[in-house]
Design a protein around this motif. Structure first.
Motif, PDB file in Angstrom:
ATOM      1  N   MET A  23      -0.566   2.737   5.210  1.00  0.00           N
ATOM      2  CA  MET A  23       0.264   2.458   4.051  1.00  0.00           C
ATOM      3  C   MET A  23       1.635   1.913   4.454  1.00  0.00           C
ATOM      4  O   MET A  23       2.116   2.146   5.571  1.00  0.00           O
ATOM      5  N   ASP A  24       2.252   1.173   3.538  1.00  0.00           N
ATOM      6  CA  ASP A  24       3.608   0.667   3.753  1.00  0.00           C
ATOM      7  C   ASP A  24       4.653   1.704   3.375  1.00  0.00           C
ATOM      8  O   ASP A  24       5.701   1.809   4.014  1.00  0.00           O
ATOM      9  N   VAL A  25       4.381   2.449   2.289  1.00  0.00           N
ATOM     10  CA  VAL A  25       5.375   3.347   1.703  1.00  0.00           C
ATOM     11  C   VAL A  25       4.737   4.703   1.417  1.00  0.00           C
ATOM     12  O   VAL A  25       3.608   4.771   0.931  1.00  0.00           O
ATOM     13  N   VAL A  26       5.484   5.759   1.702  1.00  0.00           N
ATOM     14  CA  VAL A  26       5.098   7.110   1.316  1.00  0.00           C
ATOM     15  C   VAL A  26       6.030   7.553   0.197  1.00  0.00           C
ATOM     16  O   VAL A  26       7.254   7.529   0.342  1.00  0.00           O
ATOM     17  N   VAL A  27       5.457   7.947  -0.928  1.00  0.00           N
ATOM     18  CA  VAL A  27       6.226   8.478  -2.054  1.00  0.00           C
ATOM     19  C   VAL A  27       6.087   9.999  -2.039  1.00  0.00           C
ATOM     20  O   VAL A  27       4.985  10.525  -2.181  1.00  0.00           O
ATOM     21  N   VAL A  29       9.585   1.303  -4.649  1.00  0.00           N
ATOM     22  CA  VAL A  29       8.483   1.025  -3.731  1.00  0.00           C
ATOM     23  C   VAL A  29       8.543  -0.426  -3.255  1.00  0.00           C
ATOM     24  O   VAL A  29       8.455  -0.716  -2.054  1.00  0.00           O
ATOM     25  N   LEU A  30       8.708  -1.343  -4.186  1.00  0.00           N
ATOM     26  CA  LEU A  30       8.709  -2.761  -3.833  1.00  0.00           C
ATOM     27  C   LEU A  30       9.994  -3.173  -3.126  1.00  0.00           C
ATOM     28  O   LEU A  30       9.974  -4.031  -2.243  1.00  0.00           O
ATOM     29  N   SER A  58       0.835  -1.194   0.000  1.00  0.00           N
ATOM     30  CA  SER A  58       0.000   0.000   0.000  1.00  0.00           C
ATOM     31  C   SER A  58       0.875   1.251   0.000  1.00  0.00           C
ATOM     32  O   SER A  58       1.818   1.358   0.797  1.00  0.00           O
ATOM     33  N   VAL A  59       0.538   2.199  -0.884  1.00  0.00           N
ATOM     34  CA  VAL A  59       1.359   3.395  -1.075  1.00  0.00           C
ATOM     35  C   VAL A  59       0.508   4.648  -0.947  1.00  0.00           C
ATOM     36  O   VAL A  59      -0.614   4.711  -1.456  1.00  0.00           O
ATOM     37  N   ALA A  60       1.053   5.647  -0.273  1.00  0.00           N
ATOM     38  CA  ALA A  60       0.482   6.995  -0.303  1.00  0.00           C
ATOM     39  C   ALA A  60       1.357   7.841  -1.209  1.00  0.00           C
ATOM     40  O   ALA A  60       2.566   7.975  -0.968  1.00  0.00           O
ATOM     41  N   LEU A  61       0.773   8.378  -2.271  1.00  0.00           N
ATOM     42  CA  LEU A  61       1.502   9.238  -3.190  1.00  0.00           C
ATOM     43  C   LEU A  61       1.240  10.692  -2.833  1.00  0.00           C
ATOM     44  O   LEU A  61       0.089  11.120  -2.745  1.00  0.00           O
ATOM     45  N   ILE A  62       2.327  11.456  -2.644  1.00  0.00           N
ATOM     46  CA  ILE A  62       2.200  12.882  -2.370  1.00  0.00           C
ATOM     47  C   ILE A  62       2.762  13.646  -3.559  1.00  0.00           C
ATOM     48  O   ILE A  62       3.965  13.656  -3.797  1.00  0.00           O
ATOM     49  N   GLY A  63       1.866  14.245  -4.331  1.00  0.00           N
ATOM     50  CA  GLY A  63       2.263  14.972  -5.524  1.00  0.00           C
ATOM     51  C   GLY A  63       1.887  14.216  -6.784  1.00  0.00           C
ATOM     52  O   GLY A  63       2.549  13.244  -7.147  1.00  0.00           O
TER      53      GLY A  63
END
Length: 446
Positions: free
Chosen positions: A86-90, A331-332, A18-23
């Motif tokens: 989420m697992d990752v914040v981009v 991400v992965l 699960s990813v949160a994309l910022i931008g």
């Protein structure tokens, strides 16, 4: 070479990454375009100052309405990070201050961080990476962008026993570009202002690519990740095609242009008189390596590598980079292998603000790609000794002193808000990694 296998296992277990994309700009949109085609990867949260623009970006890249409806769109990154699973914040905003804020929030919340925002990374990345390591999470450069791809090639060369002579990327460069402003940028891209506007292209952002600032930022990031040195007087930008990399990018004492072995450098896709370079590397990355013995040099020849006349210097390169289309690798790697695709281990390179023209006291600096300053790569220790103002802090600050055309702007030349969180973090990074430590916390042999 097992990321897809690991992702399939997560998908089969019903536990997608699960990813949160910022931008949701160009880089973010390119990443989003791959999500529907990557089973086991989900982006349930998208953060953007313009939520409707972010929704439209999803439609543009092919998301169906069901996927869009199931996604949370918000303009509050800190709240999204704190309240999400989420697992990752981009972090893909491109704003140094905002990027640092989001990265620290993610680290505090126990989330991995993929820092597309290389401007923030160069301003305070060594400190952010150290905080992430202490928190047990990954802080990573973004695969698909040139710094991470170059760092991967450096790692490959070292892991196979080669000495790295030089590493970096290609770009379009002429010395006059340092003074180009947003008003005059489009002619250098073969566009009219109207064509660029209709395509949604930001003139200041594209000017930062042209005036050398982006190249400096990316080379500083590579130096801080790999431990390679920074040229003492900034990037040379020698014109060079892929076949000539091992000839031109070798030390001066061996007939090349480098002051020494083990440095970052950017090659230009055009000659100084404006002619195109043959087989240029404008969109790619490279590493020049040295054979450790005669046997390896013989193998270079036997397997067709382009070398210099001595046969001892050779180059490997990747002709293209696909930025957000390749971001899944970072991400992965963070979520499934707990490994970064490049993280800073020291403070070796810095990017100083340099005046594009004679600047007067009372003027306000407008940052990367603007009308007032461009970013010059400097060794970190030299930058600290000179009191150079980082390009990442040259945004909306007023000059106290005149600064001559071509001169480095210094902290003492501007009115700085000492209470700013970004300034505090930068100063903390300098204190932790500067001085005698500016040669790198973990010095990696070239």
């Amino acid at each position: 070479m097992n990321l897809h296998h690991l992702l399939k296992a997560r998908a089969a277990a019903g536990k997608p990454v699960s990813v949160a994309l910022i931008g949701a700009g160009k880089f973010g949109s390119m990443f989003l375009s791959q999500v529907p085609h990557t089973p086991g990867l989900e982006v349930p949260v998208i953060v953007d100052l313009d939520r409707e623009r972010a929704r439209e970006a999803c439609r543009t890249v092919g998301w169906d309405e069901a996927r869009i409806k199931a996604t949370t769109f918000t303009d509050d990154g800190a709240r999204a990070i704190a309240g999400g699973a989420m697992d990752v914040v981009v972090e893909a905003t491109g704003n140094p201050a905002v990027g640092i804020k989001h990265a620290r929030a993610a680290i505090a919340a126990g989330k991995h961080v993929v820092m597309v925002n290389v401007e923030a990374d160069v301003l305070a990345g060594p400190l952010l990476a150290e905080e992430a390591r202490k928190a047990g999470v990954v802080y990573s450069l973004a695969y698909g962008d040139q710094p991470a791809l170059t760092a991967e090639m450096v790692d490959w060369a070292r892991a196979t026993g080669f000495r790295v002579v030089a590493a970096g990327k290609g770009t379009k460069y002429l010395p006059a570009y340092h003074d180009v402003t947003p008003e005059g940028v489009w002619g250098h891209y073969g566009l009219t202002a109207g064509e660029a506007q209709s395509a949604g292209m930001n003139p200041q952002m594209f000017n930062s690519f042209l005036d050398g600032t982006k190249s400096a930022i990316e080379m500083a990031a590579i130096a801080n990740v790999t431990g390679l040195d920074v040229p003492s007087d900034g990037l040379l930008f020698p014109p060079c095609g892929v076949d000539d990399l091992p000839h031109i990018l070798r030390p001066c004492e061996k007939g090349g242009v480098l002051e020494k072995s083990g440095v970052v450098e950017v090659v230009s896709s055009i000659e100084r008189d404006g002619r195109p370079v043959f087989r240029d590397l404008r969109w790619g990355v490279y590493v020049v390596l040295e054979a450790p013995n005669d046997y390896a040099a013989d193998c270079f020849k036997q397997y067709g590598l382009k070398t210099d006349a001595s046969g001892r210097y050779a180059a490997m390169y990747k002709p293209y980079h696909l930025i957000g289309l390749e971001l899944n690798i970072s991400v992965l790697s963070a979520a499934l292998r707990y490994e970064p695709t490049g993280e800073p281990h020291g403070f070796r390179g810095d990017v100083a603000a340099v005046a594009k023209r004679d600047l007067r006291a009372g003027e306000e600096l407008d940052g990367e790609g603007g009308y007032t300053v461009w970013g010059k790569l400097m060794p970190a220790q030299a930058s600290l000794t000179a009191g150079a103002l980082p390009i990442g802090l040259a945004h909306r600050v007023k000059l106290k002193n005149n600064v001559a055309h071509g001169a480095v702007v210094r902290w003492s030349d501007v009115e700085i808000d000492a209470g700013s969180e970004t300034v505090k973090i930068r100063k903390a990074m300098e204190a932790a990694f500067g001085g005698s430590k500016a040669t790198g916390v973990e010095r990696v042999p070239a």
